[in-house]
Write a protein that holds these residues in place. Sequence first.
Motif, mmCIF file in Angstrom:
data_model
loop_
_atom_site.group_PDB
_atom_site.id
_atom_site.type_symbol
_atom_site.label_atom_id
_atom_site.label_comp_id
_atom_site.label_asym_id
_atom_site.label_seq_id
_atom_site.Cartn_x
_atom_site.Cartn_y
_atom_site.Cartn_z
ATOM 1 N N ALA A 313 -6.133 -2.575 -9.193
ATOM 2 C CA ALA A 313 -5.724 -2.818 -8.507
ATOM 3 C C ALA A 313 -7.655 -2.494 -7.971
ATOM 4 O O ALA A 313 -8.481 -3.676 -7.314
ATOM 5 C CB ALA A 313 -5.768 -1.532 -7.569
ATOM 6 N N ASN A 314 -8.902 -2.503 -8.994
ATOM 7 C CA ASN A 314 -10.057 -2.779 -8.630
ATOM 8 C C ASN A 314 -10.028 -4.256 -9.067
ATOM 9 O O ASN A 314 -11.389 -4.778 -8.939
ATOM 10 C CB ASN A 314 -10.776 -1.868 -9.647
ATOM 11 N N ALA A 315 -9.475 -4.789 -10.087
ATOM 12 C CA ALA A 315 -9.751 -6.288 -10.024
ATOM 13 C C ALA A 315 -8.502 -6.881 -9.793
ATOM 14 O O ALA A 315 -8.388 -8.308 -9.570
ATOM 15 C CB ALA A 315 -9.413 -6.285 -12.360
ATOM 16 N N LYS A 316 -8.473 -6.379 -8.736
ATOM 17 C CA LYS A 316 -7.504 -6.821 -7.861
ATOM 18 C C LYS A 316 -6.027 -7.522 -8.250
ATOM 19 O O LYS A 316 -5.674 -8.582 -7.442
ATOM 20 C CB LYS A 316 -8.091 -8.304 -6.692
ATOM 21 N N SER A 317 -5.781 -6.867 -9.039
ATOM 22 C CA SER A 317 -4.430 -7.321 -10.138
ATOM 23 C C SER A 317 -3.185 -6.968 -8.690
ATOM 24 O O SER A 317 -2.537 -5.667 -9.654
ATOM 25 C CB SER A 317 -4.464 -6.991 -11.170
ATOM 26 N N TRP A 318 -3.561 -7.119 -8.171
ATOM 27 C CA TRP A 318 -1.941 -6.389 -6.607
ATOM 28 C C TRP A 318 -0.566 -5.884 -7.249
ATOM 29 O O TRP A 318 -0.445 -4.912 -7.563
ATOM 30 C CB TRP A 318 -1.986 -6.199 -5.258
ATOM 31 N N HIS A 319 -0.484 -7.154 -7.415
ATOM 32 C CA HIS A 319 1.215 -6.652 -8.564
ATOM 33 C C HIS A 319 1.235 -5.969 -9.632
ATOM 34 O O HIS A 319 2.779 -5.678 -9.813
ATOM 35 C CB HIS A 319 1.569 -8.046 -8.727
ATOM 36 N N ALA A 344 -1.124 9.135 -7.849
ATOM 37 C CA ALA A 344 0.092 7.623 -7.348
ATOM 38 C C ALA A 344 0.533 7.350 -6.364
ATOM 39 O O ALA A 344 0.106 5.771 -6.399
ATOM 40 C CB ALA A 344 0.562 8.180 -8.512
ATOM 41 N N TYR A 345 0.957 8.263 -5.419
ATOM 42 C CA TYR A 345 1.694 7.894 -4.593
ATOM 43 C C TYR A 345 0.393 7.669 -3.245
ATOM 44 O O TYR A 345 0.943 6.011 -2.663
ATOM 45 C CB TYR A 345 2.039 8.878 -3.356
ATOM 46 N N ALA A 346 -0.692 8.322 -3.129
ATOM 47 C CA ALA A 346 -1.466 7.707 -2.447
ATOM 48 C C ALA A 346 -2.389 5.843 -2.684
ATOM 49 O O ALA A 346 -2.532 5.524 -1.991
ATOM 50 C CB ALA A 346 -2.699 7.900 -2.820
ATOM 51 N N LEU A 347 -2.527 6.057 -4.449
ATOM 52 C CA LEU A 347 -2.790 4.470 -5.117
ATOM 53 C C LEU A 347 -1.561 3.960 -4.582
ATOM 54 O O LEU A 347 -2.147 2.377 -3.945
ATOM 55 C CB LEU A 347 -3.152 4.357 -5.726
ATOM 56 N N ARG A 348 -0.528 3.775 -4.883
ATOM 57 C CA ARG A 348 1.001 2.528 -4.422
ATOM 58 C C ARG A 348 0.595 2.532 -2.343
ATOM 59 O O ARG A 348 0.823 0.964 -2.406
ATOM 60 C CB ARG A 348 1.795 3.043 -4.743
ATOM 61 N N LEU A 353 -0.626 -1.654 1.421
ATOM 62 C CA LEU A 353 -0.890 -2.728 2.517
ATOM 63 C C LEU A 353 -1.149 -3.614 1.995
ATOM 64 O O LEU A 353 -1.784 -4.464 3.160
ATOM 65 C CB LEU A 353 -2.310 -1.538 2.934
ATOM 66 N N LYS A 354 -2.254 -4.269 1.065
ATOM 67 C CA LYS A 354 -2.832 -5.423 0.547
ATOM 68 C C LYS A 354 -1.397 -6.016 0.550
ATOM 69 O O LYS A 354 -1.656 -7.234 0.522
ATOM 70 C CB LYS A 354 -4.002 -5.122 -0.499
ATOM 71 N N LEU A 355 -0.509 -5.834 0.312
ATOM 72 C CA LEU A 355 0.359 -6.704 0.224
ATOM 73 C C LEU A 355 1.418 -7.161 1.545
ATOM 74 O O LEU A 355 2.393 -7.343 0.992
ATOM 75 C CB LEU A 355 1.288 -6.753 -0.965
ATOM 76 N N ASN A 356 0.659 -6.724 2.399
ATOM 77 C CA ASN A 356 1.831 -6.702 3.524
ATOM 78 C C ASN A 356 2.944 -6.000 3.829
ATOM 79 O O ASN A 356 3.745 -6.721 3.899
ATOM 80 C CB ASN A 356 1.171 -7.785 3.955
ATOM 81 N N GLN A 357 2.777 -4.443 2.901
ATOM 82 C CA GLN A 357 4.149 -3.969 3.228
ATOM 83 C C GLN A 357 3.786 -2.552 3.668
ATOM 84 O O GLN A 357 4.241 -1.406 3.048
ATOM 85 C CB GLN A 357 5.197 -3.591 1.123
ATOM 86 N N PRO A 358 3.760 -2.409 6.004
ATOM 87 C CA PRO A 358 3.572 -1.489 5.828
ATOM 88 C C PRO A 358 4.125 -0.130 4.837
ATOM 89 O O PRO A 358 4.270 0.837 5.527
ATOM 90 C CB PRO A 358 3.599 -1.871 6.735
ATOM 91 N N GLU A 359 5.668 -0.533 5.922
ATOM 92 C CA GLU A 359 7.279 0.425 5.964
ATOM 93 C C GLU A 359 6.991 1.046 4.221
ATOM 94 O O GLU A 359 6.757 2.272 4.397
ATOM 95 C CB GLU A 359 8.455 0.079 6.102
ATOM 96 N N GLN A 360 7.545 0.886 3.736
ATOM 97 C CA GLN A 360 6.730 0.889 1.852
ATOM 98 C C GLN A 360 5.526 1.991 1.777
ATOM 99 O O GLN A 360 5.011 2.855 1.623
ATOM 100 C CB GLN A 360 6.732 0.510 1.035
ATOM 101 N N ALA A 361 4.618 1.123 2.771
ATOM 102 C CA ALA A 361 3.169 2.847 2.561
ATOM 103 C C ALA A 361 3.400 3.218 3.650
ATOM 104 O O ALA A 361 2.993 4.326 2.644
ATOM 105 C CB ALA A 361 1.691 1.273 3.317
ATOM 106 N N ILE A 362 3.242 3.617 4.444
ATOM 107 C CA ILE A 362 4.155 4.802 4.678
ATOM 108 C C ILE A 362 4.936 6.013 4.621
ATOM 109 O O ILE A 362 4.821 6.825 4.585
ATOM 110 C CB ILE A 362 4.520 4.153 6.929
#
Length: 415
Positions: A313-319, A344-348, A353-362
């Motif tokens: 994630a720090n390298a912006k390799s979100w996927h 791990a849940y907090a990081l995910r 959020l970076k991938l614009n998936q707010p429902e999964q983030a919630i």
Amino acid sequence: MFYSSLFVLFLLGTPAFSAGTKTVIADGRYVMADGDTLAGAEEKVLQRAQRSAVEEAGVYLESTFHDVEKESGGRSTQTSSLEIRTIAAAVTETEILESSRSFELDRPVFFVRIRATVNLSSLAEAIRRLQSDQQLAQHFRQLQQENHQLRSQLQEIQQQPIGVRMLAIDPNGKSTSHRQAYATLETALHTSNLREKIQLSTDAATLDDRYVDPLIVRGQTYLRLVSLAFSQQAQASDYAGYLDKARIDFDRAITLDGKNVWAWVGKGDVHTWLKQLDEAAAAYEQALELDPFADIARQPLIGVYTTQARRQANAKSWHRALATLNKLLNTQTPESWVPYQKEAYALRSEIYLKLNQPEQAIEDLSTVIRVDPTNAAALMTRAKLYQERLQGRLAKDDLERACVLGSVSACDQLP
């Protein structure tokens, strides 16, 4: 209150394990404690039914089953632990025939009846390893309790290289040699002097070069020295030799017994120290494949995956980070392990959020808040997401909770 009751599993005749598998009907009952979740209670009643199925399968074994109930502030919590948890892995198939809930003294009572298929061969293997595993687990716990005795011993070991005493071995008396090796290892397990522990385990390994346990004990002791040196802010080069010796011991143990869980855990620990996270994860996963209840492997595996995902994630390799976390969080992990996966849940949630998936983030933030109700940062983030979704009531609730926890920003946003 602590209750300890002895349960005995009986096997009439020997060896009946050649039957392969056995299908039995078994019941489980569990009274929900105040600290339980519904999912946790359902898991526990199923585990009790599976334990009963193992008993019904007819294995002769003795162990202690602990029921622990604690009461604090008028609330009680209850936990159960079966010392021989590897036996539960022998239940290869479970079909729920009946389940129900009732109340007893204002407490929910869960009942389940199952049809379970028990692999008797796996039970035989578990019994064969039981004594060794208990011995190694005791040694591992002992090492964790000896920090205050280690500093002077580390300096002594660094100044005086450990030698190997030559021992006479009777090539025709292997059983006698093994008994001598076992007795020598017993002495090693009960000493807190690391220099002596390493020497004695070396002697045991020399007496019986097919005996795996001395290699594991010696490897664990070398890793303890690594941990101590690191705590003293030593350079990596100062303890590299201990890591290499531990690696050799665990690799040798795996060569002798590829199904030894402790050897795979030790291999994973060595790779973790060397920051070889892919190799460490593979070793821990192998240990869990051999024993799904090997907590000593699951906990470091959580740390390895979380660290690996954080770097990605720090390298912006979100996927890539998301794929790593999904391997950890999308498995069928018992409910009791969720608190250990909080980071791990907090990081995910951040990655969603970076991938614009707010429902999964919630959803992930809600899991974090469920296991850590005092996490003001998670409450604030979820409140913001609720506001963006025009769910004002839910956002206000989260802001109020965060404000009570001391978040000035949350208090400022309240009307």
